[in-house]
Design an enzyme around this catalytic site. Structure first.
Site, PDB file in Angstrom:
ATOM      1  N   GLU A 214       0.978  -1.446   0.585  1.00 25.81           N
ATOM      2  CA  GLU A 214       0.293   0.164  -0.520  1.00 25.81           C
ATOM      3  C   GLU A 214       0.489   1.401   0.000  1.00 25.81           C
ATOM      4  O   GLU A 214       0.807   2.454  -0.762  1.00 25.81           O
ATOM      5  CB  GLU A 214      -1.130   0.432   1.291  1.00 25.81           C
ATOM      6  CG  GLU A 214      -2.103  -1.491   1.079  1.00 25.81           C
ATOM      7  CD  GLU A 214      -1.916  -2.411   1.974  1.00 25.81           C
ATOM      8  OE1 GLU A 214      -0.492  -2.433   1.746  1.00 25.81           O
ATOM      9  OE2 GLU A 214      -2.433  -3.295   2.181  1.00 25.81           O
TER      10      GLU A 214
ATOM     11  N   MET B 288      24.650   8.449   1.651  1.00 23.14           N
ATOM     12  CA  MET B 288      24.495   9.464   2.293  1.00 23.14           C
ATOM     13  C   MET B 288      24.118   9.954   3.673  1.00 23.14           C
ATOM     14  O   MET B 288      25.621  10.027   4.201  1.00 23.14           O
ATOM     15  CB  MET B 288      23.056  10.431   2.224  1.00 23.14           C
ATOM     16  CG  MET B 288      22.687  11.140   2.772  1.00 23.14           C
ATOM     17  SD  MET B 288      23.619  12.983   1.589  1.00 23.14           S
ATOM     18  CE  MET B 288      23.212  13.103   0.123  1.00 23.14           C
TER      19      MET B 288
ATOM     20  N   LYS C 205     -17.938  -0.020   6.059  1.00 19.21           N
ATOM     21  CA  LYS C 205     -18.066  -1.348   5.287  1.00 19.21           C
ATOM     22  C   LYS C 205     -19.685  -1.374   5.028  1.00 19.21           C
ATOM     23  O   LYS C 205     -20.772  -0.887   3.950  1.00 19.21           O
ATOM     24  CB  LYS C 205     -17.689  -2.823   5.178  1.00 19.21           C
ATOM     25  CG  LYS C 205     -17.530  -4.099   4.164  1.00 19.21           C
ATOM     26  CD  LYS C 205     -17.184  -5.320   4.506  1.00 19.21           C
ATOM     27  CE  LYS C 205     -17.459  -6.105   3.535  1.00 19.21           C
ATOM     28  NZ  LYS C 205     -16.741  -6.725   3.315  1.00 19.21           N
TER      29      LYS C 205
ATOM     30  N   PHE D   4     -12.130  -6.795  14.305  1.00 16.64           N
ATOM     31  CA  PHE D   4     -10.635  -7.271  13.171  1.00 16.64           C
ATOM     32  C   PHE D   4     -10.887  -6.522  12.025  1.00 16.64           C
ATOM     33  O   PHE D   4     -11.425  -5.983  11.690  1.00 16.64           O
ATOM     34  CB  PHE D   4     -11.528  -8.892  11.744  1.00 16.64           C
ATOM     35  CG  PHE D   4     -10.379  -9.187  11.472  1.00 16.64           C
ATOM     36  CD1 PHE D   4      -9.039  -9.346  11.805  1.00 16.64           C
ATOM     37  CD2 PHE D   4     -10.925  -8.772   9.656  1.00 16.64           C
ATOM     38  CE1 PHE D   4      -7.962 -10.339  11.166  1.00 16.64           C
ATOM     39  CE2 PHE D   4      -9.748  -9.468   9.353  1.00 16.64           C
ATOM     40  CZ  PHE D   4      -8.425 -10.141   9.354  1.00 16.64           C
ATOM     41  N   GLN D   5      -9.107  -6.083  11.611  1.00 14.00           N
ATOM     42  CA  GLN D   5      -8.526  -5.200  10.486  1.00 14.00           C
ATOM     43  C   GLN D   5      -9.265  -4.092  11.764  1.00 14.00           C
ATOM     44  O   GLN D   5      -8.814  -3.096  10.151  1.00 14.00           O
ATOM     45  CB  GLN D   5      -8.705  -5.147   9.431  1.00 14.00           C
ATOM     46  CG  GLN D   5      -7.771  -7.109   9.476  1.00 14.00           C
ATOM     47  CD  GLN D   5      -7.676  -6.568   7.799  1.00 14.00           C
ATOM     48  OE1 GLN D   5      -8.873  -6.701   6.875  1.00 14.00           O
ATOM     49  NE2 GLN D   5      -6.350  -7.642   7.970  1.00 14.00           N
TER      50      GLN D   5
HETATM   51  C1  LIG Z   1      19.239  13.635   0.574  1.00  8.19           C
HETATM   52  C2  LIG Z   1      18.348  15.160   1.013  1.00  8.19           C
HETATM   53  C3  LIG Z   1      18.525  16.124   0.396  1.00  8.19           C
HETATM   54  C4  LIG Z   1      18.069  17.806   0.054  1.00  8.19           C
HETATM   55  N1  LIG Z   1      19.084  19.013  -0.257  1.00  8.19           N
HETATM   56  C5  LIG Z   1      18.550  19.532  -1.295  1.00  8.19           C
HETATM   57  C6  LIG Z   1      19.269  20.462  -1.470  1.00  8.19           C
HETATM   58  O1  LIG Z   1      20.153  20.890  -1.463  1.00  8.19           O
HETATM   59  N2  LIG Z   1      18.638  21.851  -1.405  1.00  8.19           N
HETATM   60  C7  LIG Z   1      16.846  21.774  -1.435  1.00  8.19           C
HETATM   61  O2  LIG Z   1      16.198  22.899  -2.695  1.00  8.19           O
HETATM   62  N3  LIG Z   1      16.839  20.973  -1.571  1.00  8.19           N
HETATM   63  C8  LIG Z   1      17.144  20.161  -1.355  1.00  8.19           C
HETATM   64  N4  LIG Z   1      16.195  19.231  -0.454  1.00  8.19           N
HETATM   65  C9  LIG Z   1      14.560  19.029   0.081  1.00  8.19           C
HETATM   66  C10 LIG Z   1      14.330  19.765   0.745  1.00  8.19           C
HETATM   67  O3  LIG Z   1      14.288  18.826   2.161  1.00  8.19           O
HETATM   68  C11 LIG Z   1      13.076  20.069   0.875  1.00  8.19           C
HETATM   69  O4  LIG Z   1      11.839  19.527   0.376  1.00  8.19           O
HETATM   70  C12 LIG Z   1      12.392  21.433  -0.426  1.00  8.19           C
HETATM   71  O5  LIG Z   1      13.732  22.451  -0.058  1.00  8.19           O
HETATM   72  C13 LIG Z   1      11.118  21.917  -0.773  1.00  8.19           C
HETATM   73  O6  LIG Z   1      11.199  23.231  -2.071  1.00  8.19           O
HETATM   74  P1  LIG Z   1      10.427  24.317  -2.045  1.00  8.19           P
HETATM   75  O7  LIG Z   1      11.033  25.309  -0.887  1.00  8.19           O
HETATM   76  O8  LIG Z   1      10.342  23.816  -3.561  1.00  8.19           O
HETATM   77  O9  LIG Z   1       8.856  23.795  -1.491  1.00  8.19           O
HETATM   78  P2  LIG Z   1       7.878  22.891  -1.940  1.00  8.19           P
HETATM   79  O10 LIG Z   1       7.982  21.204  -0.686  1.00  8.19           O
HETATM   80  O11 LIG Z   1       7.950  21.769  -3.426  1.00  8.19           O
HETATM   81  O12 LIG Z   1       6.591  23.521  -1.079  1.00  8.19           O
HETATM   82  C14 LIG Z   1       6.279  24.732  -1.930  1.00  8.19           C
HETATM   83  C15 LIG Z   1       5.735  25.506  -1.281  1.00  8.19           C
HETATM   84  O13 LIG Z   1       4.990  26.177  -2.474  1.00  8.19           O
HETATM   85  C16 LIG Z   1       3.426  26.194  -2.185  1.00  8.19           C
HETATM   86  N5  LIG Z   1       3.155  26.199  -3.301  1.00  8.19           N
HETATM   87  C17 LIG Z   1       1.530  25.266  -3.733  1.00  8.19           C
HETATM   88  N6  LIG Z   1       0.897  25.185  -4.666  1.00  8.19           N
HETATM   89  C18 LIG Z   1       1.615  26.445  -5.153  1.00  8.19           C
HETATM   90  C19 LIG Z   1       1.429  27.404  -6.226  1.00  8.19           C
HETATM   91  N7  LIG Z   1       0.188  26.545  -6.803  1.00  8.19           N
HETATM   92  N8  LIG Z   1       1.451  29.128  -5.678  1.00  8.19           N
HETATM   93  C20 LIG Z   1       2.388  29.353  -5.188  1.00  8.19           C
HETATM   94  N9  LIG Z   1       2.298  28.668  -3.998  1.00  8.19           N
HETATM   95  C21 LIG Z   1       2.134  27.001  -4.113  1.00  8.19           C
HETATM   96  C22 LIG Z   1       3.647  25.144  -0.688  1.00  8.19           C
HETATM   97  O14 LIG Z   1       1.938  26.270   0.038  1.00  8.19           O
HETATM   98  C23 LIG Z   1       5.214  25.653  -0.518  1.00  8.19           C
HETATM   99  O15 LIG Z   1       4.756  26.438   0.372  1.00  8.19           O
HETATM  100  C24 LIG Z   1      17.137  17.325  -0.310  1.00  8.19           C
HETATM  101  C25 LIG Z   1      16.024  16.939   0.119  1.00  8.19           C
HETATM  102  C26 LIG Z   1      16.954  15.126   0.938  1.00  8.19           C
HETATM  103  C27 LIG Z   1      16.106  14.357   1.241  1.00  8.19           C
HETATM  104  C1  LIG Z   2      12.633   4.870   4.390  1.00 12.53           C
HETATM  105  C2  LIG Z   2      14.245   5.189   5.063  1.00 12.53           C
HETATM  106  N1  LIG Z   2      14.918   5.094   6.157  1.00 12.53           N
HETATM  107  C3  LIG Z   2      16.040   6.073   6.506  1.00 12.53           C
HETATM  108  C4  LIG Z   2      16.872   6.900   5.729  1.00 12.53           C
HETATM  109  C5  LIG Z   2      17.665   7.700   5.750  1.00 12.53           C
HETATM  110  N2  LIG Z   2      18.927   7.416   4.323  1.00 12.53           N
HETATM  111  C6  LIG Z   2      18.618   8.677   4.165  1.00 12.53           C
HETATM  112  S1  LIG Z   2      19.791   8.347   2.656  1.00 12.53           S
HETATM  113  C7  LIG Z   2      20.179   6.750   3.044  1.00 12.53           C
HETATM  114  C8  LIG Z   2      20.704   5.745   2.612  1.00 12.53           C
HETATM  115  C9  LIG Z   2      20.428   5.555   1.297  1.00 12.53           C
HETATM  116  O1  LIG Z   2      21.425   4.911   0.561  1.00 12.53           O
HETATM  117  P1  LIG Z   2      21.052   4.283  -1.236  1.00 12.53           P
HETATM  118  O2  LIG Z   2      19.646   4.107  -1.205  1.00 12.53           O
HETATM  119  O3  LIG Z   2      22.305   3.132  -0.907  1.00 12.53           O
HETATM  120  O4  LIG Z   2      21.520   5.485  -1.200  1.00 12.53           O
HETATM  121  P2  LIG Z   2      22.780   6.247  -1.584  1.00 12.53           P
HETATM  122  O5  LIG Z   2      22.580   7.107  -0.530  1.00 12.53           O
HETATM  123  O6  LIG Z   2      23.919   5.597  -1.635  1.00 12.53           O
HETATM  124  O7  LIG Z   2      23.204   7.257  -2.628  1.00 12.53           O
HETATM  125  C10 LIG Z   2      19.201   6.939   4.903  1.00 12.53           C
HETATM  126  C11 LIG Z   2      19.550   5.454   5.234  1.00 12.53           C
HETATM  127  C12 LIG Z   2      15.629   7.395   5.039  1.00 12.53           C
HETATM  128  N3  LIG Z   2      15.620   8.461   3.830  1.00 12.53           N
HETATM  129  N4  LIG Z   2      14.148   6.799   4.891  1.00 12.53           N
END
Ligand SMILES: Cc1cc2nc3c(=O)[nH]c(=O)nc-3n(C[C@H](O)[C@H](O)[C@H](O)COP(=O)(O)OP(=O)(O)OC[C@H]3O[C@@H](n4cnc5c(N)ncnc54)[C@H](O)[C@@H]3O)c2cc1C
Ligand SMILES: Cc1ncc(C[n+]2csc(CCOP(=O)(O)OP(=O)(O)O)c2C)c(N)n1
Ligand SMILES: [Mg+2]
Lengths: 174, 598
Positions: B62, B494, B174, B124-125
């Protein structure tokens, strides 16, 4: 525009008009706990003739930026119609109801009655060893009375939390 | 609180609850449901069996149903639809719902529930689905009255797609599904309580124009909200940025909102953003944020964030404004509407831009570009992960096919963001806010369902891919030719990178031990497995992968020790960047305070 470096806290009394539907109170309370906002008190009851609208009064505190967030977060909940910051919007009235049980005998009883009279608290139940006072007023007034009752034989307190409304003609409606 | 009494069912004939649900979905334009059956939703499965208008895709978990619906939604702009059973069906969906909530993806998820008279009995469930999903959704409903069923489904779709989009759950006992009641078409009237503001205030637009025209060092910081606002918003953004000659950076969620090949594009900003984007943010005097939320991954240390700037922030959600960062000019509105108003006001306004200062600012930016922060050296047969993504980008572009990229979470996700270029919106699906490993494969599946002829590639890590690998079976069943491109570094890269930089190189539990043979794994799921061991194999494997019209896993063995750069360590400022191992610009690197951050 709030200044994030401004760490001064203020209290805010916020009135929220909501659809009277299942889960709406859980949503509001979950918002406060989930985002780490304070709740000093929260009251809720239906307020229109059909019972479709409820009004929540929540007393909270935080920095100006946090309070602005609280209002914006409340306002974006789907069943919320209106959010008003009564503290910010001007003069308003705040009232709270308390039921206060005092247990004791002899001179303590006399003293309790005398103070109750001074505070305009009403006796709503009495036995030979107890009174229940009903009192309405601001939170501070209730606090003052309850504190005076402590040494006299305060046994139990039940308070509603604040309800509030703006003075004058301005009204919060949908 | 009690629910309001409804006027007597007047209009149409009676249908079963399940039929009402399907009819409402159809009226809402649903073409595909991603789902998994169970006792509580069997009546809906019956109704699905008896019709052809809506296609059902049977997933294998799911969580994957929700991610698939997210991929479908993000790549089409439509609401994604999910159907799961009560109890474990609903709880399995929760990660997907939170993912959609964090990334503002419109989803309607139907969950089965035990019959109303058993609710609360530990039947159940049974699970308290509305309780569990309340903080996981934009809104949720428990339908207790069949007379309100159709209206609730319509309401759910309206809420999911309006304002800031998000996931909505409808919990369906249901007895409601098998009971009989009236169908009601979607209401024409305005929603009673939820009416987000989409048109910006003219006064705020005027302030923004004045500030941007007078700016000496402007920057546009555009995010996922521009994608949410539909492709027109991206076109308007491009038009505005070009006519005003401004530098533009995108967040991870905003990639594709501005064409990556455009000379005015600075690349992604933030923790793993480019040197030029982050320094432009740090040094700007006027910042225009449109549809981005000042995420901590973007701002770095807040008290050092763009210290000399005046900020304009346009967002459809007032709670995004002044949440983390104080702004001088808030604009509440839909990104497309804001940009339309801005362009009109800009053209009507007589004031001239400070073009001379702007030219100087561009010279400065070009100097930063000269640092060539995304360079890497491919000097041996060991495949650099950056090179693998770059070749994937170039070779897919050669085909001229419409290409959609999803990712898992980790280093590979960042390399995908840095080295794959996006010219258009809706081509990039990634889990930004929640960072959900296991997102990419089901998301690509949802994209492929929506775009059967497109090239859909999940850029994956060898650890993440195992989190929803069962969906390979779904791909086989529906002949969805999704490509899984694994950057296999045999590490949770990472995690390993953070351990190297922040935990003294103690690689605790981050080695990917006992990995499967991905080639055989693909074959056992009726797909094709390919493997590249060295640079000699890379292009051939990519070309083969693209050419095969079946699900493919391409297992690319990459340099195990590579790290993602540039990097702004947690708690550092934009001008304190690690450009490569040991090469720090500006500040002190990681502070104790930074270590406590994620
Ligand atoms: C491992 C990892 C590393 C990351 N590193 C980076 C990084 O280096 N740089 C980076 O940028 N991010 C990074 N992120 C992602 C970060 O965590 C955020 O998800 C991201 O920066 C959010 O993007 P955003 O500000 O565009 O907002 P979003 O999460 O896309 O939010 C959208 C915003 O726009 C608004 N909005 C929605 N619809 C509309 C509309 N129709 N008109 C006007 N506004 C609207 C919402 O209210 C909200 O405020 C990383 C994520 C991970 C998992
Ligand atoms: C469900 C979940 N559990 C744990 C994490 C923490 N986490 C972030 S990156 C990462 C490792 C990912 O490894 P891999 O898929 O091999 O990607 P790589 O960084 O090696 O490119 C972990 C454990 C997460 N982001 N999501
Ligand atoms: Mg890895």
């Amino acid at each position: 525009m709030p200044d994030p470096s401004d760490m001064t806290h203020r209290a805010a009394t916020i009135a929220v008009l909501v659809e009277n539907e299942a889960g709406v109170l859980a949503r509001v309370i979950g918002l406060f706990s989930g985002r780490g906002y304070n709740i000093d008190s929260l009251t809720v009851a239906p307020v229109d003739a059909e019972g479709r609208l409820s009004r929540i009064t929540v007393v909270t505190s935080g920095t100006e930026m946090v309070i602005e967030q609280i209002k914006a977060q409340l306002d974006r909940l789907v069943p919320v119609h209106k959010v008003a910051d009564l503290t910010l919007e001007g003069p308003h009235l705040t009232r709270e109801l308390a039921l206060i049980k005092v247990v004791g005998s002899g001179s303590a009883r006399q003293e309790a009655l005398r103070l109750a009279d001074a505070f305009r608290a009403r006796v709503v139940d009495a036995t030979t060893e107890s009174f229940v006072f009903e009192m309405t007023g601001s939170g501070e007034k209730l606090d003052a009375f309850i504190n005076l009752m402590r040494p006299i034989g305060l046994a139990e307190v039940s308070r509603t939390g604040a309800v509030a409304i703006a003075r004058g003609t301005a009204s919060l409606t949908v | 609180m009690s629910s309001a009494i409804l006027p007597a069912a007047s209009d149409t004939q009676s249908l079963t609850g399940a039929e009402i649900v399907l009819r409402a979905l159809k009226e809402q334009g649903v073409e595909v449901i991603f789902g998994y059956p169970g006792g509580a939703v069997l009546p809906i499965y019956d109704a699905i069996f008896n019709q052809n208008a809506i296609r059902h895709i049977l997933v294998r978990h799911e969580q994957a149903a929700v991610h698939a619906a997210e991929g479908y939604a993000r790549s089409t702009g439509k609401v994604g639809c999910v159907l799961v059973t009560s109890g474990p069906g609903a709880t399995n969906a929760v990660t997907g719902l939170v993912d959609a909530l964090m990334d503002s993806i419109p989803i309607v998820c139907l969950t089965g529930q035990v019959p109303t008279h058993l609710i609360g009995n530990d039947a159940f469930q049974e699970a308290d689905t509305t309780g569990i999903t309340r903080p996981a959704t934009k809104h949720n409903y428990l339908v207790k009255n069949i007379n309100k069923l159709a209206e609730t489904v319509h309401d759910a779709f309206y809420v999911a797609r309006s304002g800031r989009p998000g996931p909505v759950v409808i919990d369906l006992p249901k007895d409601i599904l098998i009971g009989k009641g009236p169908y009601r078409p979607a209401p024409q009237a305005e929603h009673r309580s939820y009416r987000p503001q989409t048109e910006p205030e003219a006064a705020q637009i005027a302030k923004a124009v004045a500030l941007l025209k007078g700016a000496k060092r402007p920057v546009v910081y555009a995010g996922g909200g521009v994608i949410n606002a539909g492709p027109e918003a991206s076109a308007l953004l491009t038009k505005f940025v070009r006519m005003a000659g401004l530098p533009c950076t995108n967040t991870l969620m905003g990639l594709g909102a501005y064409p990556s090949s455009d000379p005015q594009f600075l690349g992604m900003l933030g923790m793993h953003g480019t040197y030029e984007a982050n320094l432009a943010m740090h040094g700007c005097d006027v910042m225009f944020n449109i549809g981005a939320r000042f995420d901590d991954r973007v701002t770095g240390r807040l008290n050092a964030f763009a210290p000399d700037s005046v900020k304009i922030h346009a967002d459809i959600d007032p709670s995004s404004i002044n949440k983390n960062v104080k702004v001088e000019v808030p604009i509440v509105g839909d990104a497309a509407a804001v940009l339309r108003a801005l362009i009109a006001a800009w053209e009507a306004d007589g004031a001239q831009q400070d073009r001379e200062s702007l030219a100087g600012w561009w010279r400065q930016i070009d100097e930063w570009r000269g640092a060539n922060c995304l360079r890497y050296v491919q000097d041996s047969k060991i495949i650099k992960p950056q090179h693998a993504v770059k070749r994937l980008y170039e070779l897919t572009r050669e085909t001229g096919r419409d290409t959609f990229i999803s990712t898992e979470v980790g280093q590979h996700q960042m390399w995908a963001a840095q080295y794959f270029g996006f010219e258009k919106p809706n081509r990039w699906m990634t889990s930004g806010g929640l960072g959900t490993m296991g997102y990419g494969l089901p998301a690509a599946m949802g994209v492929q369902v929506a775009h059967p002829d497109a090239l859909c590639i999940d850029i994956a890590g060898e650890a993440s891919i195992l989190m929803n690998i069962q969906e390979m079976s779904t791909l086989a069943q529906y002949r969805l030719p999704v490509k899984v491109f694994i950057l296999n570094n045999q590490y949770m890269g990472m995690v390993r990178q953070w351990q190297e930089l922040l935990h003294g190189g103690r690689y605790s539990e981050s080695y990917s031990e006992a990995l499967p043979d991905f080639v055989k794994l693909a074959e056992s799921f009726h797909g094709v497995g390919l493997r590249a061991e060295s640079t000699d194999d890379l292009d051939r494997v990519i070309r083969e992968m693209i050419a095969i019209d079946r699900p493919v896993i391409a297992d690319i063995a990459v340099d195990q020790k590579e790290n993602v750069f540039p990097m702004i360590p947690s708690g550092a400022a934009h001008n304190e960047m690690l450009l490569a191992s040991g090469q720090i610009t500006g500040g002190a690197g990681v502070t104790d305070e930074g270590t406590a951050l994620v």
